[in-house]
Design an enzyme around this catalytic site. Structure first.
Site, PDB file in Angstrom:
ATOM      1  N   CYS A   1      -4.990  -2.873  53.702  1.00  0.00           N
ATOM      2  CA  CYS A   1      -3.959  -3.857  53.333  1.00  0.00           C
ATOM      3  C   CYS A   1      -2.640  -3.623  54.063  1.00  0.00           C
ATOM      4  O   CYS A   1      -1.845  -4.550  54.201  1.00  0.00           O
ATOM      5  CB  CYS A   1      -3.694  -3.826  51.824  1.00  0.00           C
ATOM      6  SG  CYS A   1      -5.172  -3.862  50.817  1.00  0.00           S
TER       7      CYS A   1
ATOM      8  N   HIS B   1      -3.429 -13.061  49.422  1.00  0.00           N
ATOM      9  CA  HIS B   1      -3.382 -11.730  50.042  1.00  0.00           C
ATOM     10  C   HIS B   1      -4.492 -11.607  51.086  1.00  0.00           C
ATOM     11  O   HIS B   1      -5.510 -10.975  50.852  1.00  0.00           O
ATOM     12  CB  HIS B   1      -3.530 -10.682  48.939  1.00  0.00           C
ATOM     13  CG  HIS B   1      -3.554  -9.262  49.390  1.00  0.00           C
ATOM     14  ND1 HIS B   1      -3.034  -8.831  50.599  1.00  0.00           N
ATOM     15  CD2 HIS B   1      -4.054  -8.139  48.781  1.00  0.00           C
ATOM     16  CE1 HIS B   1      -3.205  -7.519  50.705  1.00  0.00           C
ATOM     17  NE2 HIS B   1      -3.824  -7.079  49.627  1.00  0.00           N
TER      18      HIS B   1
ATOM     19  N   CYS C   1       0.560  -1.479  48.198  1.00  0.00           N
ATOM     20  CA  CYS C   1      -0.495  -0.492  47.991  1.00  0.00           C
ATOM     21  C   CYS C   1      -1.602  -0.750  48.996  1.00  0.00           C
ATOM     22  O   CYS C   1      -1.684  -1.819  49.597  1.00  0.00           O
ATOM     23  CB  CYS C   1      -1.018  -0.548  46.559  1.00  0.00           C
ATOM     24  SG  CYS C   1      -1.747  -2.138  46.087  1.00  0.00           S
TER      25      CYS C   1
ATOM     26  N   GLY D   1      -5.905   0.051  49.788  1.00  0.00           N
ATOM     27  CA  GLY D   1      -7.200   0.518  49.325  1.00  0.00           C
ATOM     28  C   GLY D   1      -7.523   1.904  49.862  1.00  0.00           C
ATOM     29  O   GLY D   1      -7.204   2.235  51.001  1.00  0.00           O
TER      30      GLY D   1
END
Length: 377
Positions: A90, A333, A363, A365
């Protein structure tokens, strides 16, 4: 050290994966059109661009090979412009901005296009042939589903279903207000598809209410509190920012949005990966020499309402300064594209709101966080 600035920001419309208006658009074509839009918007000389640094969370299939280089060719950039693909899940396209900033400070170029792409329609969430390491899978949560980590955070911080629903409604309301006010018009690059031009987002759900969200079943744990309505949707989209030295931007009359003040990355427990922004933001703020209460604009990626609320609570962030035009729960997203979107958006909002400092953070993954602090020029 040389000052580095954000000198332009653009993105494609964001649409729901699988059934949205971009589901049949190749990701490399989507990214190429977005980058062309950024160049036209800023007026940067393409021949001055050193490199395209492109983030992609699952660089396979149509967004495989070295998509950054291929997109440069598709976008008809000069053959001299390089291309590099970055993967930090991300955080991929925010990392592309950090890489460009370092290159500029090294004197290894004056202008970089930092972009991100993800077609969650055309490349599955875990790629086409996932092969987890059995030994790591037995001892680590590195391969845990993101929804499960959101439930872990909700339980750890005792976040209620009502709190999460209220946060999601606020995101939808802010996005709806931004659409009505035309705040997305300048950042969105119209995308030409076989079915016509796509020039607006298809992800927001205006009119969302707490009652409507309250009727949804938990999405990841039958006894849990995280629902589809409090999670960011699977999304197709591309984003791009122009990163240059401040001297170059001023010399060429580019529209400086903000200066990069500091950056940071960090690791955290994969089981609670949504807490990644806590440590990365703490480090970035410390490196910038400021505190959270000095921030005027905050772009916190809303992977899930639970992890957003936990980070807000731990960092002591002012919710009135967060995601002013809505966040990922409403806007979407597209994994590899989000980092560049929220940095570009934070820079744009800093300019629009007349603030001094902005934070973009998210954040990642597998248990990481990434953050960028910007300051007004």
């Amino acid at each position: 050290m040389r000052n580095v600035v954000i000198a332009g920001y653009a993105r494609s419309p964001f649409h729901l994966a699988g059934k949205g208006a971009l589901a049949r658009v190749r990701p490399d074509d989507l990214a190429a059109q977005t980058i062309r839009g950024l160049i036209e918007k800023t007026g940067v000389k393409p021949e001055d661009v050193e490199d395209i640094v492109m983030g992609c969370a699952f660089p396979e299939g149509e967004q495989g090979f070295n998509i950054a280089r291929l997109v440069g060719l598709l976008a008809d950039l000069p053959i001299s412009v390089g291309g590099m693909t970055v993967n930090r899940f991300c955080g991929s396209s925010m990392s592309s901005i950090h890489i460009a900033a370092g290159q500029i400070q090294l004197g290894a170029g004056e202008a970089f296009i930092c972009a991100g792409i993800e077609s969650m329609s055309r490349v599955p969430m875990t790629g086409f042939n996932p092969m987890p390491n059995p030994a790591l899978a037995r001892k680590s949560a590195a391969y845990m589903s993101m929804g499960e980590t959101a439930e872990n955070v909700a339980q750890k911080y005792q976040l209620t279903r009502e709190e999460q629903d209220a946060f999601a409604v606020a995101s939808q309301d802010k996005a709806a207000a931004a659409v009505a006010a035309g705040h997305f018009d300048d950042e969105i690059v119209p995308i030409e598809t076989k079915n016509g031009t796509v020039d607006t987002d298809g992800t927001p759900r205006p009119g969302t209410t707490a009652d409507a969200l309250g009727g949804l079943k938990p999405a990841f744990d039958a006894e849990g509190s995280v629902t589809a309505g409090t999670s960011s949707p699977l999304t197709d989209g591309a984003s791009a920012v122009l990163v240059t030295s401040e001297d170059y931007a001023k010399e060429h009359g580019l529209p400086i949005l903000a200066r990069i003040k500091s950056v940071a990355v960090s690791g955290c427990n994969p089981e609670t990966m949504g807490l990644g922004p806590i440590e990365s933001s703490r480090k970035a703020l410390e490196r910038a020499g400021i505190t959270a209460d000095q921030l005027d604009v905050i772009e916190l990626n809303e992977a899930f309402a639970s992890q957003s609320l936990a980070c807000i609570r731990y960092l002591g962030l002012d919710q009135s300064k967060i995601n002013l035009d809505g966040g990922a729960i409403a806007i979407g997203h597209p994994l590899g594209a989000t980092g560049a979107r929220i940095v570009g958006k934070a820079a744009s909002l800093l300019k629009r709101e007349g603030g001094k400092y902005a934070l973009a953070t998210q954040c990642i993954g597998g248990g990481q966080g990434i953050a960028t602090v910007l300051e007004a020029v």
